[in-house]
Design a protein around this motif. Structure first.
Motif, PDB file in Angstrom:
ATOM      1  N   ALA A 709       0.705  -0.950   0.010  1.00  0.00           N
ATOM      2  CA  ALA A 709      -0.319  -0.300   0.478  1.00  0.00           C
ATOM      3  C   ALA A 709       0.907   1.326   0.321  1.00  0.00           C
ATOM      4  O   ALA A 709       1.755   1.407   0.450  1.00  0.00           O
ATOM      5  N   ALA A 710       0.116   2.202  -0.293  1.00  0.00           N
ATOM      6  CA  ALA A 710       1.175   3.934  -0.294  1.00  0.00           C
ATOM      7  C   ALA A 710       1.239   4.004   0.733  1.00  0.00           C
ATOM      8  O   ALA A 710       0.219   3.923   1.328  1.00  0.00           O
ATOM      9  N   LEU A 711       3.262   4.938   1.296  1.00  0.00           N
ATOM     10  CA  LEU A 711       3.535   5.041   2.216  1.00  0.00           C
ATOM     11  C   LEU A 711       3.031   6.660   2.615  1.00  0.00           C
ATOM     12  O   LEU A 711       3.713   7.495   1.775  1.00  0.00           O
ATOM     13  N   THR A 712       1.993   6.913   3.787  1.00  0.00           N
ATOM     14  CA  THR A 712       2.253   7.431   3.965  1.00  0.00           C
ATOM     15  C   THR A 712       3.514   8.444   5.554  1.00  0.00           C
ATOM     16  O   THR A 712       3.351   9.972   5.162  1.00  0.00           O
ATOM     17  N   ALA A 713       4.269   7.745   5.576  1.00  0.00           N
ATOM     18  CA  ALA A 713       6.027   7.752   6.516  1.00  0.00           C
ATOM     19  C   ALA A 713       6.374   6.917   6.134  1.00  0.00           C
ATOM     20  O   ALA A 713       6.198   6.251   5.747  1.00  0.00           O
ATOM     21  N   ALA A 714       7.387   7.071   6.484  1.00  0.00           N
ATOM     22  CA  ALA A 714       8.662   6.520   6.793  1.00  0.00           C
ATOM     23  C   ALA A 714       7.843   5.123   8.064  1.00  0.00           C
ATOM     24  O   ALA A 714       7.766   5.637   9.106  1.00  0.00           O
ATOM     25  N   ARG A 715       8.160   4.018   7.422  1.00  0.00           N
ATOM     26  CA  ARG A 715       8.211   3.044   8.401  1.00  0.00           C
ATOM     27  C   ARG A 715       9.350   1.702   8.676  1.00  0.00           C
ATOM     28  O   ARG A 715      10.154   2.012   8.196  1.00  0.00           O
ATOM     29  N   SER A 716       9.272   1.537  10.120  1.00  0.00           N
ATOM     30  CA  SER A 716       9.975   0.491  10.050  1.00  0.00           C
ATOM     31  C   SER A 716       8.904  -1.366  10.750  1.00  0.00           C
ATOM     32  O   SER A 716       8.675  -1.273  10.872  1.00  0.00           O
ATOM     33  N   VAL A 717      10.318  -1.771  10.677  1.00  0.00           N
ATOM     34  CA  VAL A 717      10.140  -3.785  10.982  1.00  0.00           C
ATOM     35  C   VAL A 717      11.101  -3.753  11.449  1.00  0.00           C
ATOM     36  O   VAL A 717      12.373  -4.007  11.945  1.00  0.00           O
ATOM     37  N   THR A 718      10.438  -4.307  12.758  1.00  0.00           N
ATOM     38  CA  THR A 718      11.583  -4.880  14.474  1.00  0.00           C
ATOM     39  C   THR A 718      11.362  -6.109  13.839  1.00  0.00           C
ATOM     40  O   THR A 718      10.626  -6.804  13.740  1.00  0.00           O
ATOM     41  N   LEU A 719      12.456  -6.923  14.018  1.00  0.00           N
ATOM     42  CA  LEU A 719      12.852  -8.101  13.768  1.00  0.00           C
ATOM     43  C   LEU A 719      12.145  -9.170  14.867  1.00  0.00           C
ATOM     44  O   LEU A 719      12.720  -8.279  16.058  1.00  0.00           O
ATOM     45  N   PRO A 720      12.743 -10.025  15.382  1.00  0.00           N
ATOM     46  CA  PRO A 720      12.291 -11.290  17.179  1.00  0.00           C
ATOM     47  C   PRO A 720      12.915 -10.392  17.680  1.00  0.00           C
ATOM     48  O   PRO A 720      14.666 -11.234  17.013  1.00  0.00           O
ATOM     49  N   ALA A 721      12.801 -10.643  18.134  1.00  0.00           N
ATOM     50  CA  ALA A 721      14.196 -10.409  19.903  1.00  0.00           C
ATOM     51  C   ALA A 721      15.047 -10.683  19.722  1.00  0.00           C
ATOM     52  O   ALA A 721      15.963 -11.154  20.071  1.00  0.00           O
ATOM     53  N   LEU A 722      14.420 -12.521  19.859  1.00  0.00           N
ATOM     54  CA  LEU A 722      15.031 -13.996  20.555  1.00  0.00           C
ATOM     55  C   LEU A 722      14.676 -14.753  19.028  1.00  0.00           C
ATOM     56  O   LEU A 722      13.341 -14.242  18.516  1.00  0.00           O
ATOM     57  N   GLY A 723      15.177 -15.427  18.772  1.00  0.00           N
ATOM     58  CA  GLY A 723      15.321 -16.549  17.209  1.00  0.00           C
ATOM     59  C   GLY A 723      16.008 -17.567  17.634  1.00  0.00           C
ATOM     60  O   GLY A 723      16.581 -18.013  18.296  1.00  0.00           O
ATOM     61  N   ARG A 724      16.464 -18.919  16.861  1.00  0.00           N
ATOM     62  CA  ARG A 724      16.906 -18.977  16.947  1.00  0.00           C
ATOM     63  C   ARG A 724      17.835 -19.726  15.432  1.00  0.00           C
ATOM     64  O   ARG A 724      17.063 -18.758  14.550  1.00  0.00           O
ATOM     65  N   LYS A 725      18.683 -20.279  15.465  1.00  0.00           N
ATOM     66  CA  LYS A 725      19.821 -20.272  14.455  1.00  0.00           C
ATOM     67  C   LYS A 725      19.070 -21.245  13.290  1.00  0.00           C
ATOM     68  O   LYS A 725      18.364 -22.007  13.119  1.00  0.00           O
ATOM     69  N   GLY A 726      19.106 -20.313  12.007  1.00  0.00           N
ATOM     70  CA  GLY A 726      18.513 -20.820  10.723  1.00  0.00           C
ATOM     71  C   GLY A 726      16.871 -19.912  10.374  1.00  0.00           C
ATOM     72  O   GLY A 726      16.771 -20.356   9.663  1.00  0.00           O
ATOM     73  N   ASP A 727      16.511 -18.780  11.362  1.00  0.00           N
ATOM     74  CA  ASP A 727      15.190 -18.655  11.454  1.00  0.00           C
ATOM     75  C   ASP A 727      15.122 -17.231  10.789  1.00  0.00           C
ATOM     76  O   ASP A 727      16.533 -16.859  10.094  1.00  0.00           O
TER      77      ASP A 727
END
Length: 781
Positions: A709-727
C-alpha cells in the motif's frame, strides 16, 4: 518348368515333354515309362535351351549333377543331396519322402509353411530313430518314415519353427505346448516367445525349470511386446491360461518342488474376448521368478496355488495391471506356505482394486517376505514377518489379517475424499487371543484437506481389540494447508471404524512418534499403564467388563491449576484472576484447561503465541503436587488438555506441594515438541501485510512482510528479539507501495537496511545466526 521347381522334385519328375516348353525349364526324366524325345534318357536332367532339349547325359556312380546340387547318383539310384535349400519344410518333407537319404545328411529351409514365416532352420536325417513322433517343429516325419531333426535351432526362432503365428486369432496353444515339451526334454531352460498376441484356446502347462521370455515393446521398452490373449469360446482349466508345474491347474506336478522357472516380459489380456473369468498364471514350486508380468481386463494375473505345497523364494518384479474385472479378487495372490517372498517395483492403479493378497492356508502363511518400492495397490496380508518398504500409495488401503505380522517402513500414504474407511485396517480379530501385529516406522499419511478425516474417514488406522499396533516416527499431514492441524498425530479407531481408541487422541502426536497399543486397547508410552480392572487405579485407569470392554475412564474430582510463562517471545507474562489459579472438575472425560490473559491478543501476522509454559496442578487450592513444562503454539486464550497423566502431551511430574522449582531457560538450538502440532520449528509460513504501518514481528521460523500500500510516512520493521539459528525473514516492498518514504529494518548490532520506492519490487532477506540477525540479500527487481 523354371529352375526353382527343383525345390519340389516330386513334381519335377516327368516321363514325357510338356506341351509348351519354355527356355530355362528343367526336368528330371523318369526312370521308366518315358516316351517321345525323352526315350532312352532315363535319370538324366533335361533343359530347354534355344528351343531345343539339352541333356545332362547318363551319370556315372558318384557323379553329382550341376542342377543346384539337387540329386546325387549313389549306387542303386538317385538320392537327395545334402546342403540343398528348400523354400519350406513342407517342400523338404515332400522331397525326402520320394528319394533315398544318407544318414546324417542335412538341408536348410527358408521357412516352415512359407518362405517368409521365419520358421526355417537346418534339418538333419537320423536313420537310427524310427519311433520319435512328429512334434510339428524340431522333429519332423515324412511320408516314408524318415526322422528329420532340427540342428541347433536358434532359440528365438523356435516359436516360428513350431508354427506359432501370434496374430491374436489363430490358436497357438498346440505349438506353444509342443515347444515347451521339447525344450524340457532337451534340458533347455530359456524359451523365447515372439512379439505379438499369442491367442490360447485352452490351458498350457509349463514344466518346472522353464523360464519363458517375452519380447519388449518396440514403442515402449518398459512394457512387454508379447501378449497372451484369450480367444472367443476359450475354456481354461480353473480359469488359468498357464499352469506352472501342474497338469490340471489344481494340483502340483510330481516335480513341482524343484527349483527355477518363471515368466518375463509378458502381458495377459482378456480385452478382446471379454470372458471375464480369465486368469493368467497358476504356479507351484520353489525359486520361481515373474518379471515385468501384468495384465488388462483380467480376473487375476498370478496365483501361487493354495494346494498344500511349499513355494520358497517366489520373486515377483515389476508387476502391474489395469482395468481389473473384479476389484475384490487379488491380481497377485500368494496362497499357502512360502518363505523368502519378494514383490518389488509394482505399479498399480490408484484405486481400491485388490493388487496383492497374502493368504493363510492349511500349511501356514508366507514367512519372511518383503513388498518394496511399490506405487499404489490395495493389499490384504495374512502372513508372518512381512515388511512393506517405500510404499507410495494413493487412495489404496491395507488390510492386516488375524494371523499377520506386518511392518511398514519409509512409506507415504496419500488419500482423498473417496475413502470412507481407514486406510489401514487390522481385521479378523479373534476374541481371547490374536497374534496380529502391525508396526509403522517413518510412515506419513497425506490427506487432501483439513476436514477430510472428520467428514469422510474418521481414522487413519483401525484395529481389533486383540491386535497390537506399534508406531515410530509417523505422522499425518494435510496437502497444501499450513495450520495447527497439518502436522499431527495419527488417528486410531476400533475395528468398527467408528469408535476411537480410548485415551489415544489426547496425545496422538506424541504416541505417533513412539507409541504402542496392546490387546485390550491398552496404550503404552514410556510408563506402565495399570492393567484394566473394575476399580479405579489412580487418576487415569480403565475398567473392562462384558458391558464395557476396554473403556478407559478418568478419576473424578476437582483439580486446581496455575500457569507461568517461563518463556514468552514478547516478554509478557500474565495470570488469570487475582490468584492466577483456575479449577477444573474432571468427570470421566479428558479435561480442557483454559487459562486466559497470558498476553494481549496479537496483531495480524505477528505469529501465534509461542513459548514454554509451566503448569502446576493440585487437589487443593494453592497446593500443587505436580507440574509439567509445555511448549506451545496457540492463540490466546491458551487451551490445553489434561487427560490425567499428560497435559498437552507432556507427562505430569510429582513435586512437593510447598517446594521451590528451578526454571531453566529453553534450549533454543533444538526443536521443541508442541502439543498436537509437531515441532516449534514447523514449516508454516507467517505472512504479515502491515498496510502502511510499522511491523513488530514475533518468533517464527519463516516469515514474510509485504508492503503493498502507498506509504504516508517512514516505516520500520522490528525483527524478533529472540530466535533460533536459521530463522528467516523477508521484507518486500512492491511497486504499489508508492511514496518517498523508506521502509527501514534494524539488524545486527546497530546496522540498518532501507527499501526505497522501487519501480517493480524490492526486498531484503535476513537470517538469525544464533546471536544476531544478518542481512543475507538485498535487491531491487
Amino acid at each position: 518348368m523354371a529352375t526353382l521347381a527343383f525345390a519340389n522334385p516330386a513334381i519335377s519328375v516327368i516321363s514325357s515333354p510338356p506341351g509348351s516348353p519354355v527356355d530355362g525349364n528343367r526336368y528330371l526324366i523318369a526312370h521308366s515309362g518315358t516316351s517321345g524325345v525323352f526315350v532312352g534318357k532315363e535319370d538324366q536332367v533335361v533343359e530347354r535351351t534355344a528351343g531345343a532339349w539339352v541333356y545332362s547325359g547318363l551319370p556315372a556312380a558318384g557323379q553329382q549333377l550341376v542342377v543346384a546340387q539337387l540329386l546325387l547318383q549313389y549306387n542303386a539310384g538317385w538320392k537327395l543331396a545334402p546342403a540343398n535349400v528348400f523354400d519350406t519344410v513342407t517342400a523338404l518333407l515332400a522331397a525326402t519322402a520320394v528319394y533315398g537319404l544318407t544318414d546324417g545328411a542335412s538341408w536348410r529351409t527358408a521357412g516352415r509353411t512359407n518362405a517368409k514365416d521365419g520358421g526355417g532352420c537346418i534339418f538333419q536325417f537320423d536313420s537310427s530313430d524310427t519311433t520319435s513322433a512328429d512334434n510339428g517343429g524340431t522333429v519332423r516325419v515324412d511320408g516314408a518314415g524318415h526322422r528329420l531333426k532340427a540342428k541347433a535351432p536358434d532359440p528365438v526362432q523356435l516359436p516360428a519353427i513350431f508354427g506359432m503365428v501370434a496374430n491374436g486369432t489363430t490358436d497357438d496353444k498346440a505349438a506353444l505346448e509342443s515347444m515347451l515339451t521339447w525344450a524340457y526334454g532337451q534340458k533347455i531352460r530359456d524359451v523365447y516367445l515372439p512379439a505379438g498376441d499369442i491367442a490360447l484356446g485352452s490351458s498350457v502347462f509349463i514344466p518346472y525349470g522353464i523360464m519363458v521370455h517375452g519380447q519388449l515393446s518396440g514403442t515402449d521398452p518398459s512394457r512387454p511386446g508379447t501378449r497372451i490373449v484369450t480367444r472367443p469360446g476359450a475354456s481354461y482349466l480353473n480359469g488359468f491360461m498357464i499352469g506352472f508345474n501342474t497338469q490340471n491347474n489344481s494340483t502340483q506336478d510330481q516335480n513341482a518342488n524343484y527349483y527355477g522357472g518363471g515368466v518375463e516380459n509378458i502381458q495377459f489380456s482378456d480385452e478382446n474376448a471379454g470372458l471375464n473369468t480369465a486368469k493368467g498364471i497358476l504356479a507351484f514350486g520353489n525359486n520361481l521368478e515373474f518379471k515385468n508380468v501384468g495384465g488388462r481386463f483380467m480376473l487375476q494375473i498370478l496365483k501361487r496355488a493354495d494346494s498344500p505345497a511349499y513355494s520358497d523364494n517366489l520373486h515377483i518384479f515389476n508387476p502391474y495391471y489395469s482395468n481389473s474385472v473384479n476389484p475384490t479378487v487379488a491380481q497377485f495372490e500368494i496362497s499357502g506356505s512360502g518363505d523368502g517372498l519378494i514383490i518389488e517395483g509394482g505399479n498399480f492403479p490408484p484405486d481400491q482394486s485388490l493388487a496383492i493378497s497374502l493368504v493363510f492356508y492349511t500349511q501356514g502363511a508366507c514367512f519372511g517376505g518383503v513388498i518394496r518400492q511399490c506405487i499404489n495397490g490395495s493389499m490384504y496380508i495374512d502372513a508372518r514377518n512381512i515388511t512393506i518398504e517405500n510404499w507410495h500409495a494413493e487412495n489404496s488401503t491395507l488390510k492386516v489379517g488375524a494371523d499377520a505380522d506386518v511392518k511398514i517402513i519409509n512409506s507415504n500414504i496419500g488419500e482423498d475424499i473417496q475413502l470412507t474407511k481407514p486406510v489401514i485396517q487390522m481385521v479378523d480379530s479373534i476374541e481371547g487371543g490374536n497374534s496380529g501385529c502391525l508396526e509403522l516406522d517413518y510412515v506419513s499419511f497425506r490427506w487432501a484437506g483439513v476436514d477430510q478425516f472428520t467428514s469422510t474417514c474418521p481414522f487413519d488406522i483401525s484395529i481389533g481389540q486383540q491386535s497390537r499396533l506399534v508406531i515410530r516416527n509417523s505422522r499425518r499431514v494435510v496437502n497444501g494447508v499450513y495450520g495447527l492441524t497439518t502436522d499431527c498425530g495419527l488417528r486410531i479407531g476400533q475395528d468398527d471404524n467408528i469408535t476411537p481408541i480410548p485415551g489415544w487422541a489426547s496425545y496422538a502426536d506424541l504416541l505417533s512418534r513412539d507409541g504402542e497399543i496392546m490387546p485390550g486397547y491398552n496404550i503404552v508410552l514410556d510408563h506402565v499403564i495399570p492393567a484394566a480392572a473394575n476399580t479405579y487405579l489412580g487418576l487415569f485407569s480403565a475398567e473392562t467388563s462384558a458391558a464395557s470392554a476396554g473403556v478407559w475412564k478418568l478419576a473424578t474430582g476437582t483439580y486446581y491449576y496455575r500457569a507461568v510463562r517461563m518463556y514468552d517471545v514478547t516478554k509478557r507474562i500474565g495470570k488469570t484472576g487475582t490468584t492466577g489459579e483456575v479449577s477444573v472438575t474432571v468427570a470421566n472425560t479428558s479435561s480442557f484447561v483454559i487459562i486466559s490473559a497470558y498476553s494481549a491478543q496479537r496483531s495480524a501476522g505477528a505469529g501465534p503465541v509461542q513459548g514454554m509454559t509451566r503448569f502446576y496442578r493440585g487437589t487443593a487450592s494453592g497446593s500443587y503436587n505436580a507440574y509439567a513444562d509445555v511448549p506451545m503454539i496457540a492463540p490466546d486464550p491458551a487451551l490445553v488438555m489434561d487427560d490425567g497423566v499428560y497435559i498437552g502431551g507432556v507427562p505430569w511430574i510429582s513435586r512437593s506441594a510447598s517446594g521451590i522449582d528451578t526454571i531453566y531457560p529453553p534450549d533454543m538450538t533444538v526443536p521443541w515438541r508442541v502439543q498436537g502440532v509437531g515441532l516449534l520449528t514447523n514449516s508454516a509460513l507467517v505472512t504479515t501485510q502491515p498496510g502502511n504501518a510499522a511491523a513488530v514481528l514475533g518468533v517464527a521460523s519463516d516469515q514474510q512482510v509485504t508492503y503493498s500500500a502507498a506509504l504516508t510516512a517512514a516505516r520500520s520493521v522490528t525483527l524478533p528479539a529472540l530466535g533460533r539459528k536459521g530463522d528467516r525473514v523477508r521484507v518486500t516492498r512492491a511497486a504499489t507501495a508508492t511514496g518517498a518514504f523508506n521502509v527501514t529494518i534494524a539488524y545486527g548490532s546497530g546496522s540498518t537496511a532501507t527499501l526505497a520506492a522501487p519501480s517493480t519490487v524490492a526486498f531484503a532477506d535476513f537470517e538469525y545466526n544464533g546471536t544476531l540477525w544478518d542481512l543475507v540479500a538485498k535487491s531491487t527487481i
